[in-house]
Design a protein around this motif. Structure first.
Motif, PDB file in Angstrom:
ATOM      1  N   SER A  43       0.909  -1.365   0.196  1.00 27.78           N
ATOM      2  CA  SER A  43       0.116   0.245   0.236  1.00 27.78           C
ATOM      3  C   SER A  43       1.117   1.444   0.157  1.00 27.78           C
ATOM      4  N   LEU A  44       2.607   1.013   0.307  1.00 27.95           N
ATOM      5  CA  LEU A  44       2.771   2.208   1.043  1.00 27.95           C
ATOM      6  C   LEU A  44       4.324   2.431  -0.568  1.00 27.95           C
TER       7      LEU A  44
ATOM      8  N   HIS B  30       4.664   3.274  -3.645  1.00 31.20           N
ATOM      9  CA  HIS B  30       4.795   4.442  -4.334  1.00 31.20           C
ATOM     10  C   HIS B  30       5.074   5.581  -3.992  1.00 31.20           C
ATOM     11  N   LYS B  31       4.799   5.921  -1.882  1.00 30.50           N
ATOM     12  CA  LYS B  31       4.721   7.209  -1.085  1.00 30.50           C
ATOM     13  C   LYS B  31       6.215   7.358  -1.272  1.00 30.50           C
ATOM     14  N   PRO B  32       6.120   8.541  -1.113  1.00 33.91           N
ATOM     15  CA  PRO B  32       7.058   9.440  -0.467  1.00 33.91           C
ATOM     16  C   PRO B  32       7.695   8.829   0.411  1.00 33.91           C
TER      17      PRO B  32
ATOM     18  N   LYS C 290       8.663   7.253   6.239  1.00 33.82           N
ATOM     19  CA  LYS C 290       7.800   6.205   6.367  1.00 33.82           C
ATOM     20  C   LYS C 290       8.183   4.609   7.059  1.00 33.82           C
TER      21      LYS C 290
ATOM     22  N   ASN D 270       5.844  13.776   4.998  1.00 32.18           N
ATOM     23  CA  ASN D 270       5.033  13.067   4.557  1.00 32.18           C
ATOM     24  C   ASN D 270       3.545  13.288   4.858  1.00 32.18           C
TER      25      ASN D 270
ATOM     26  N   ASP E  72       1.066  11.823   2.948  1.00 26.07           N
ATOM     27  CA  ASP E  72       0.798  11.120   1.937  1.00 26.07           C
ATOM     28  C   ASP E  72       0.477   9.699   2.371  1.00 26.07           C
ATOM     29  N   VAL E  73       1.984   9.099   3.376  1.00 23.80           N
ATOM     30  CA  VAL E  73       1.747   8.693   4.411  1.00 23.80           C
ATOM     31  C   VAL E  73       0.866   8.391   5.131  1.00 23.80           C
TER      32      VAL E  73
ATOM     33  N   ILE F 226      -2.902   8.191   4.791  1.00 23.94           N
ATOM     34  CA  ILE F 226      -2.920   6.836   4.803  1.00 23.94           C
ATOM     35  C   ILE F 226      -3.354   5.891   6.184  1.00 23.94           C
TER      36      ILE F 226
ATOM     37  N   ASN G  63      11.422   2.894   2.433  1.00 23.99           N
ATOM     38  CA  ASN G  63      11.921   3.729   2.683  1.00 23.99           C
ATOM     39  C   ASN G  63      12.638   4.679   1.555  1.00 23.99           C
TER      40      ASN G  63
END
Length: 109
Positions: free
Chosen positions: A33-34, A36-38, A42, A63, A65-66, A69, A109
């Motif tokens: 789920s994570l 492709h996130k920055p 993370k 971050n 976006d993370v 989520i 990461n």
């Protein structure tokens, strides 16, 4: 609704991933789920949120976006969280458990 197991960890117990296949599956799902996130913080965000339901403001700023989520409640993490709760008083188990999660998540990461 997905039900998680209830875990009991003995005072001297050690973490062995083979004993917790549901936890392993949840960690791999979160990793996907994570993916492709920055990368900023993370791994620390995942562990801290699932262990303590907290995030540092600096991490959220770096971050969002993370953070979104993790806090949306859409990730399946009941077994991860239940195992964190069960090992609160067993520091060695918790450190080994967190290390295992980091090992799985390290390449996001």
């Amino acid at each position: 609704m997905i039900l998680s197991k209830r875990y009991v960890i003995a005072d001297g117990g050690r973490f062995t991933f083979d004993n917790f296949p549901e936890v392993t599956a949840e960690v791999h799902d979160i990793k996907r789920s994570l993916m492709h996130k920055p990368p900023y913080h993370k791994c620390e965000m995942v562990i801290t949120f699932l262990r303590d339901h907290r995030l540092k403001m600096r991490w959220i700023e770096l971050n969002p976006d993370v953070a979104a989520i993790l806090t949306a409640g859409e990730l399946v993490s009941g077994n991860i969280e239940a195992l964190f709760e069960a090992c609160r008083i067993n520091k060695l188990f918790r450190i080994e458990y967190e290390g295992y999660i980091k090992q799985i998540l390290q390449d996001i990461n």
